[in-house]
Design an enzyme around this catalytic site. Structure first.
Site, short mmCIF file in Angstrom:
data_model
loop_
_atom_site.label_atom_id
_atom_site.label_comp_id
_atom_site.label_asym_id
_atom_site.label_seq_id
_atom_site.Cartn_x
_atom_site.Cartn_y
_atom_site.Cartn_z
N LYS B 94 0.88 -1.16 0.00
CA LYS B 94 0.00 0.00 0.00
C LYS B 94 0.92 1.21 0.00
O LYS B 94 1.69 1.43 0.93
CB LYS B 94 -0.91 0.02 1.23
CG LYS B 94 -1.71 1.33 1.30
CD LYS B 94 -2.60 1.44 2.52
CE LYS B 94 -2.98 2.91 2.70
NZ LYS B 94 -3.84 3.12 3.88
N ALA B 182 -9.66 5.19 3.64
CA ALA B 182 -9.56 6.31 4.59
C ALA B 182 -10.84 7.14 4.67
O ALA B 182 -11.53 7.35 3.67
CB ALA B 182 -8.39 7.25 4.25
N GLY B 183 -11.11 7.57 5.88
CA GLY B 183 -12.20 8.51 6.13
C GLY B 183 -13.53 7.87 6.48
O GLY B 183 -14.49 8.57 6.78
N ASN B 204 -9.62 1.54 9.30
CA ASN B 204 -8.90 1.14 10.51
C ASN B 204 -9.54 1.75 11.76
O ASN B 204 -10.13 1.06 12.58
CB ASN B 204 -7.43 1.58 10.39
CG ASN B 204 -6.57 1.08 11.55
OD1 ASN B 204 -7.06 0.60 12.57
ND2 ASN B 204 -5.28 1.18 11.42
#
Lengths: 320, 260
Positions: B94, B182-183, B204
């Protein structure tokens, strides 16, 4: 004679409880005094605050830690813990509150009353009044002195094969026997900053670098601590140092003038669930996995150990 | 779902940072049914990483996607990726090159540069990027076969902030696996991304920092499966006017008179 391996917080608490119960003990440590992870600890006796991320078992083990220490070592301060967050991270404070109990929400006036140095710096805080803190180095030395008065030998820089000991309190070194044990690296700073006065541990909530500042005697402050899944034993990294320093500076700009007295790094021993425990392996007792809760949980684990040994005749207690 | 010639049954990828304990983490991975986990090399494995965390991750059976988290330059990211390949024994990476320390948004220029070098070096690169179409094209030119546009800044939990731009990206690259990275803060946001036709979601903090990470992992697994099923089933198009859903045929004749 019961031989305890390791003179960190686990070993000295175990020796103290056993000696207090009239058993004959000795403590052996392969390193010099002040070389282990306990020496670098924050010394916060904070069962309510720790419950934010720790399982309930940790709070249960730590419930009577402050009384235990206060009865045996000097410098146990029972002013509680203050948890604050920068204005833009206020959501972190609310989140922290929902995960914990035993706090009062206080505003700017009360913060200024409790900690004049923080007057006007934070609009809201959580006060965990029942908590306490101590200086780990003072406490460990006091326990060692108390043991020597009871004629318990503490031998540093002495190598002894682990299978010669009855109780193994070696921390991360016991990985050779306890396969589930892992290392969580921690880094800390010791500052001398007489122009800032704080009377209780302050936790600064920050989504990236949560940090605590614990006042020590003589204008000193312990700033900690990083949590890195690593068994690297090298010195503090620049990244960690700058995170810790930035957080201290965010708490109070007066820390800009602080002298950096010490930077330390060590390895916390932890099991997969981060819960400390008393176990038996390879024919001896193990008091290990204290993770970031050494001073909080060691007295209760030492009592568990003493109870186990009390229940059995001497020979049976160590014949596994 | 097929990523770099690997078939995966789950469309959820989980990060492994910030959990209360490794036990909670591994339980959350199992509850979520997650098949790919990201691991940050910089933090988790400084100087070798034989601390005991790595075997716990391996035991989950999930595929490891090492992450260049926290890199601020192409060279730093390339070096980290090369170290990750050694440490984790995988060519998956990643690729995260941070352009701004406060917003943690990707630096698209350094990202493309690093992607070109790493793809040429045999890596399977998963670039963390924005929804910008031209950057996406450059990443594909560089050799990437998967793209990971952000939903919102890392750790912000804001969900999909630029829905129109993400829809455009989906339409523009119909055959490239697109993973929202993300987010994401709530399962409903993950379900929304899946309904829009994205191939997977990587998250996460929303699980790690939940009150009960294991239960939240399960909730995300369910939401992502539901969102994907809805996409495959075909969503009804929105209408401006109300349309009665009760058939008029067979309506009861109450015999009140007047209508006949």
């Amino acid at each position: 004679m019961i031989t305890i391996l390791g003179a960190g917080v686990a070993g000295l608490c175990a020796a103290t409880v056993l000696a207090e119960r009239g058993l004959s003990v000795e403590v052996v440590d392969s390193g010099p005094e002040g070389a282990g992870a306990s020496w670098l600890a924050g010394g916060m006796l904070a069962p309510f605050v720790e419950a934010e991320s720790a399982p309930p078992e940790v709070a249960r083990l730590g419930a009577t830690a402050a009384e235990w220490w206060a009865a045996r070592v000097p410098g146990v301060v029972r002013h509680g813990t203050l948890v604050v967050a920068p204005a833009r991270d206020r959501a972190e404070l609310d989140r922290f509150a929902t995960r914990t109990t035993g706090y009062a929400r206080i505003g700017a006036d009360r913060i200024a009353e409790l900690e004049p140095a923080l007057a006007g710096r934070f609009a809201n805080a959580l006060l965990y009044e029942a908590e306490a803190h101590l200086d780990p180095r003072v406490a460990l030395q006091a326990l060692a002195d108390g043991l020597r008065q009871r004629r318990v030998a503490i031998r540093y820089d002495t190598h002894l094969a682990p299978d010669q000991a009855n109780i193994d309190c070696r921390g991360i070194a016991a990985r050779d026997t306890l396969l589930g044990l892992r290392a969580v690296r921690g880094e800390m700073l010791l500052l001398h900053c007489p122009n800032v006065t704080l009377t209780r541990p302050i936790r600064l909530l920050h989504p990236r670098f949560p940090v605590y500042v614990v006042p020590r005697e003589g204008g000193r402050f312990m700033v900690g601590a990083t949590m890195v899944e690593s068994d690297a034993v090298g010195p503090v990294t620049l990244r960690s140092a700058s995170e810790l320093m930035s957080a201290a500076f965010a708490l109070h700009p007066g820390f800009a003038e602080a002298a950096i007295v010490e930077m330390g790094s060590g390895l916390r021993p932890a099991f997969a669930d981060n819960v400390p425990r008393l176990t038996q392996a390879a024919g001896r007792w193990h008091l290990n996995g204290l993770y970031r809760h050494g001073f909080l949980t060691a007295p209760a684990l030492a009592k568990q150990l003493a109870d186990e040994i009390d229940l059995a005749p001497q020979e049976a207690a160590f014949a596994h | 779902m097929r990523l770099y010639d690997v078939d995966l049954s789950s469309r959820l990828l989980l990060g492994t940072a910030q959990y209360p304990s490794p036990l909670v983490l591994t339980d959350a991975i199992a509850a979520a049914g997650c098949g790919v986990i990201t691991v940050s090399l910089r933090r988790e494995t400084a100087n070798g990483g034989a601390n005991g965390f790595w075997p716990l991750l391996q035991a989950t059976g999930a595929r490891i996607l090492p992450n260049t988290a926290g890199c601020h330059s192409a060279q730093e990211a390339i070096t980290t990726a090369q170290m990750a390949r050694e440490v984790f024994g995988t060519n998956w990476i990643k690729l995260e090159v941070i352009g701004n320390a406060d917003t943690l948004q990707p630096d698209p220029f350094a990202l493309v540069e690093a992607a070109r070098v790493l793809c040429a070096d045999g890596f399977a690169v998963f670039p963390y990027t924005t929804e910008d179409l031209i950057v996406a094209e450059r990443l594909l030119d560089a050799g990437c076969r998967v793209l990971m546009p952000w939903g919102a800044p890392i750790g912000s939990g804001r969900g999909l902030r630029h829905v129109d731009a993400l829809n455009a990206m989906r339409a523009h690259f119909p055959s490239v696996p697109l993973i929202i990275d993300a987010g994401i803060g709530a399962p409903s946001q993950a379900a929304q991304a899946m309904e829009m036709g994205f191939d997977a979601v990587l998250l996460n903090t929303a699980v790690a920092k939940a009150g009960d990470p294991v239960a939240m992992g399960r909730a995300f697994g369910q939401a992502i499966a539901a969102g994907r099923a809805a996409f495959e089933a075909g969503l009804m198009p929105p209408r401006d006017m109300a349309v009665p859903s009760t058939p008029v045929l067979g309506m009861a004749d109450l015999g009140l008179g007047g209508l006949r």
